[in-house]
Design a protein around this motif. Structure first.
Motif, PDB file in Angstrom:
ATOM      1  N   UNK A 180      -6.213  -8.848   3.686  1.00 11.94           N
ATOM      2  CA  UNK A 180      -5.403  -9.278   2.556  1.00 11.94           C
ATOM      3  C   UNK A 180      -6.143  -9.073   1.234  1.00 11.94           C
ATOM      4  N   UNK A 181      -7.479  -9.238   1.257  1.00 14.00           N
ATOM      5  CA  UNK A 181      -8.266  -8.974   0.047  1.00 14.00           C
ATOM      6  C   UNK A 181      -8.205  -7.502  -0.318  1.00 14.00           C
ATOM      7  N   UNK A 182      -8.282  -6.634   0.716  1.00  7.82           N
ATOM      8  CA  UNK A 182      -8.187  -5.195   0.470  1.00  7.82           C
ATOM      9  C   UNK A 182      -6.857  -4.817  -0.136  1.00  7.82           C
TER      10      UNK A 182
ATOM     11  N   UNK B 244       0.836  -1.201   0.000  1.00  4.48           N
ATOM     12  CA  UNK B 244       0.000   0.000   0.000  1.00  4.48           C
ATOM     13  C   UNK B 244       0.872   1.252   0.000  1.00  4.48           C
ATOM     14  N   UNK B 245       1.917   1.237   0.820  1.00  6.68           N
ATOM     15  CA  UNK B 245       2.823   2.382   0.865  1.00  6.68           C
ATOM     16  C   UNK B 245       3.613   2.505  -0.444  1.00  6.68           C
ATOM     17  N   UNK B 246       3.896   1.359  -1.090  1.00 10.52           N
ATOM     18  CA  UNK B 246       4.529   1.412  -2.413  1.00 10.52           C
ATOM     19  C   UNK B 246       3.633   2.161  -3.390  1.00 10.52           C
ATOM     20  N   UNK B 247       2.333   1.867  -3.333  1.00  8.99           N
ATOM     21  CA  UNK B 247       1.366   2.534  -4.206  1.00  8.99           C
ATOM     22  C   UNK B 247       1.355   4.040  -3.954  1.00  8.99           C
TER      23      UNK B 247
ATOM     24  N   UNK C  65      -8.391   1.073  -5.793  1.00  5.63           N
ATOM     25  CA  UNK C  65      -7.215   0.948  -4.943  1.00  5.63           C
ATOM     26  C   UNK C  65      -7.392   1.742  -3.647  1.00  5.63           C
ATOM     27  N   UNK C  66      -8.006   2.914  -3.756  1.00  4.06           N
ATOM     28  CA  UNK C  66      -8.298   3.708  -2.558  1.00  4.06           C
ATOM     29  C   UNK C  66      -9.256   2.942  -1.646  1.00  4.06           C
ATOM     30  N   UNK C  67     -10.261   2.315  -2.247  1.00  2.48           N
ATOM     31  CA  UNK C  67     -11.200   1.493  -1.468  1.00  2.48           C
ATOM     32  C   UNK C  67     -10.461   0.339  -0.804  1.00  2.48           C
ATOM     33  N   UNK C  68      -9.555  -0.293  -1.562  1.00  2.00           N
ATOM     34  CA  UNK C  68      -8.772  -1.399  -0.999  1.00  2.00           C
ATOM     35  C   UNK C  68      -7.925  -0.964   0.177  1.00  2.00           C
ATOM     36  N   UNK C  69      -7.325   0.218   0.084  1.00  2.00           N
ATOM     37  CA  UNK C  69      -6.528   0.752   1.190  1.00  2.00           C
ATOM     38  C   UNK C  69      -7.402   0.951   2.421  1.00  2.00           C
ATOM     39  N   UNK C  70      -8.576   1.526   2.211  1.00  2.00           N
ATOM     40  CA  UNK C  70      -9.490   1.751   3.332  1.00  2.00           C
ATOM     41  C   UNK C  70      -9.925   0.449   3.984  1.00  2.00           C
ATOM     42  N   UNK C  71     -10.261  -0.540   3.154  1.00  2.00           N
ATOM     43  CA  UNK C  71     -10.667  -1.850   3.681  1.00  2.00           C
ATOM     44  C   UNK C  71      -9.523  -2.487   4.465  1.00  2.00           C
ATOM     45  N   UNK C  72      -8.315  -2.403   3.901  1.00  2.00           N
ATOM     46  CA  UNK C  72      -7.161  -3.028   4.541  1.00  2.00           C
ATOM     47  C   UNK C  72      -6.855  -2.441   5.903  1.00  2.00           C
TER      48      UNK C  72
ATOM     49  N   UNK D  38      -4.804 -20.300  19.779  1.00  2.00           N
ATOM     50  CA  UNK D  38      -5.840 -20.674  18.829  1.00  2.00           C
ATOM     51  C   UNK D  38      -6.160 -19.497  17.912  1.00  2.00           C
ATOM     52  N   UNK D  39      -6.303 -19.777  16.634  1.00  2.00           N
ATOM     53  CA  UNK D  39      -6.670 -18.732  15.680  1.00  2.00           C
ATOM     54  C   UNK D  39      -8.180 -18.534  15.753  1.00  2.00           C
ATOM     55  N   UNK D  40      -8.591 -17.379  16.219  1.00  2.00           N
ATOM     56  CA  UNK D  40     -10.015 -17.119  16.400  1.00  2.00           C
ATOM     57  C   UNK D  40     -10.701 -16.863  15.060  1.00  2.00           C
ATOM     58  N   UNK D  41     -12.021 -16.993  15.065  1.00  2.00           N
ATOM     59  CA  UNK D  41     -12.786 -16.712  13.850  1.00  2.00           C
ATOM     60  C   UNK D  41     -12.636 -15.246  13.438  1.00  2.00           C
ATOM     61  N   UNK D  42     -12.610 -14.363  14.447  1.00  2.00           N
ATOM     62  CA  UNK D  42     -12.461 -12.938  14.147  1.00  2.00           C
ATOM     63  C   UNK D  42     -11.140 -12.670  13.438  1.00  2.00           C
ATOM     64  N   UNK D  43     -10.068 -13.306  13.934  1.00  2.00           N
ATOM     65  CA  UNK D  43      -8.764 -13.105  13.313  1.00  2.00           C
ATOM     66  C   UNK D  43      -8.760 -13.619  11.882  1.00  2.00           C
ATOM     67  N   UNK D  44      -9.340 -14.790  11.652  1.00  2.00           N
ATOM     68  CA  UNK D  44      -9.399 -15.342  10.296  1.00  2.00           C
ATOM     69  C   UNK D  44     -10.196 -14.436   9.367  1.00  2.00           C
ATOM     70  N   UNK D  45     -11.344 -13.952   9.872  1.00  2.00           N
ATOM     71  CA  UNK D  45     -12.213 -13.102   9.046  1.00  2.00           C
ATOM     72  C   UNK D  45     -11.530 -11.787   8.703  1.00  2.00           C
ATOM     73  N   UNK D  46     -11.019 -11.097   9.722  1.00  2.65           N
ATOM     74  CA  UNK D  46     -10.409  -9.790   9.488  1.00  2.65           C
ATOM     75  C   UNK D  46      -9.121  -9.911   8.669  1.00  2.65           C
ATOM     76  N   UNK D  47      -8.385 -11.006   8.868  1.00  2.00           N
ATOM     77  CA  UNK D  47      -7.157 -11.211   8.087  1.00  2.00           C
ATOM     78  C   UNK D  47      -7.490 -11.411   6.613  1.00  2.00           C
ATOM     79  N   UNK D  48      -8.547 -12.189   6.347  1.00  2.00           N
ATOM     80  CA  UNK D  48      -8.959 -12.420   4.959  1.00  2.00           C
ATOM     81  C   UNK D  48      -9.395 -11.114   4.303  1.00  2.00           C
ATOM     82  N   UNK D  49     -10.154 -10.290   5.044  1.00  6.63           N
ATOM     83  CA  UNK D  49     -10.609  -9.002   4.494  1.00  6.63           C
ATOM     84  C   UNK D  49      -9.419  -8.077   4.264  1.00  6.63           C
TER      85      UNK D  49
END
Length: 297
Positions: free
Chosen positions: A279-281, A105-108, A123-130, A266-277
């Motif tokens: 990385x997608x962002x 993101x900082x490279x961008x 890309x701006x939306x992706x930065x915000x989501x991330x 233990x990897x919590x559901x919240x961590x998995x969910x937010x991590x996926x979002x």
């Protein structure tokens, strides 16, 4: 067969870089951060030097780029790796990898500032989501950002920003320099500087360094630094830079899983969910939707 080899090489890079964060975590258990970063590079330097000699690559930067050599040594190797080592003394290895994954993101941002490259709306939306997801990850991990944790997170983000700036300045000023030349002498000089600074400021007790920490340092120097570097640049000849850049999105997944296993968390559901979002962002910032639609048309 060629596709299988490429896939295996891609996996090797993701694994070697994904385990880097756990290696740093183990190394700083009994080695102070300056000393740890210095030893890692001093271990890696002889192999880089041999690789450069075998390939008959120059060790010195071109005369007109000596200022750039100083910039790379300080801004890519010396300061950022001390900050990463310091940060991991207060933050888990998995969270460190997720924090560092915002580097593209900082490279961008720096590319827009220094190279006048266009930033698309997606890309701006992706930065915000991330970054929103990153905030939720920090909350879900129970970090209250006290003095130590706050400066740990700040150190890791600062390292990501410095690496991003170095990548962009390299694209602008150092594209003609061989990647072997780019890494070899800066790693050696940075390792020596960090080690001497560690001796001066940290006064490490070498008898107190555990076998686990020594093993982690040799792993970081020989496998994560040299091995990951060599395979990565071999992949540059097989894959497009955009596809290969997704290594930076995938290796944090390995880091989170491996770090949680090692630390018995233990990897919590919240961590998995937010991590996926998250990385997608960040993935959107690397492959904007507008470009994909333009190619289809």
């Amino acid at each position: 067969m060629a596709g299988l080899v490429t896939s295996v090489m891609f996996l090797i890079v993701c694994l070697s870089w994904g385990t880097t964060w756990l290696g740093i975590k183990i190394a700083v258990e009994s080695v102070p951060p300056l000393t740890s970063a210095g030893l890692r590079f001093l271990i890696a330097f002889p192999l880089f030097l041999c690789f450069a000699l075998v390939r008959r690559e120059p060790i010195l930067f071109p005369r007109e780029s000596r200022w750039f050599f100083v910039f790379v040594t300080l801004s890519y190797f010396s300061i950022p790796y001390y900050l990463l080592n310091y940060g991991e003394m207060h933050v888990s290895s998995g969270l460190t990898a997720l924090l560092f994954s915002c580097m593209p993101v900082f490279i961008l941002i720096f590319s827009a500032l220094f190279l006048r490259e266009r930033i698309y709306f997606s890309q701006v939306v992706g930065i915000g989501i991330g970054f929103a997801s990153l905030y939720m990850i920090i909350r879900s991990q129970g970090l209250h950002l006290d003095h130590a944790e706050f400066f740990g997170v700040l150190a890791i983000l600062s390292a990501a920003i410095m690496h991003a700036l170095c990548y962009v300045i390299t694209k602008q000023k150092g594209s003609a320099i061989s990647v072997i030349t780019y890494n070899t002498l800066p790693i050696g000089i940075a390792g020596l500087m960090l080690f001497v600074a560690g001796l001066w400021f940290e006064t490490p007790v070498f008898n107190a360094i555990t076998l686990r920490s020594w093993s982690a340092l040799f792993y970081l120097g020989l496998v994560a630094s040299v091995g990951g570097f060599i395979v990565y640049f071999m992949l540059l000849k097989r894959l497009s830079p955009i596809i290969l850049s997704f290594v930076f999105i995938i290796f944090p997944v390995f880091a989170v899983i491996i770090g949680a296993w090692y630390e018995g968390v233990e990897i919590s559901r919240d961590l998995m969910l937010y991590s996926a979002i998250l990385l997608a962002g960040f993935a959107i910032t690397k492959l904007p939707i507008e470009k994909l639609l333009a190619k289809k048309n």
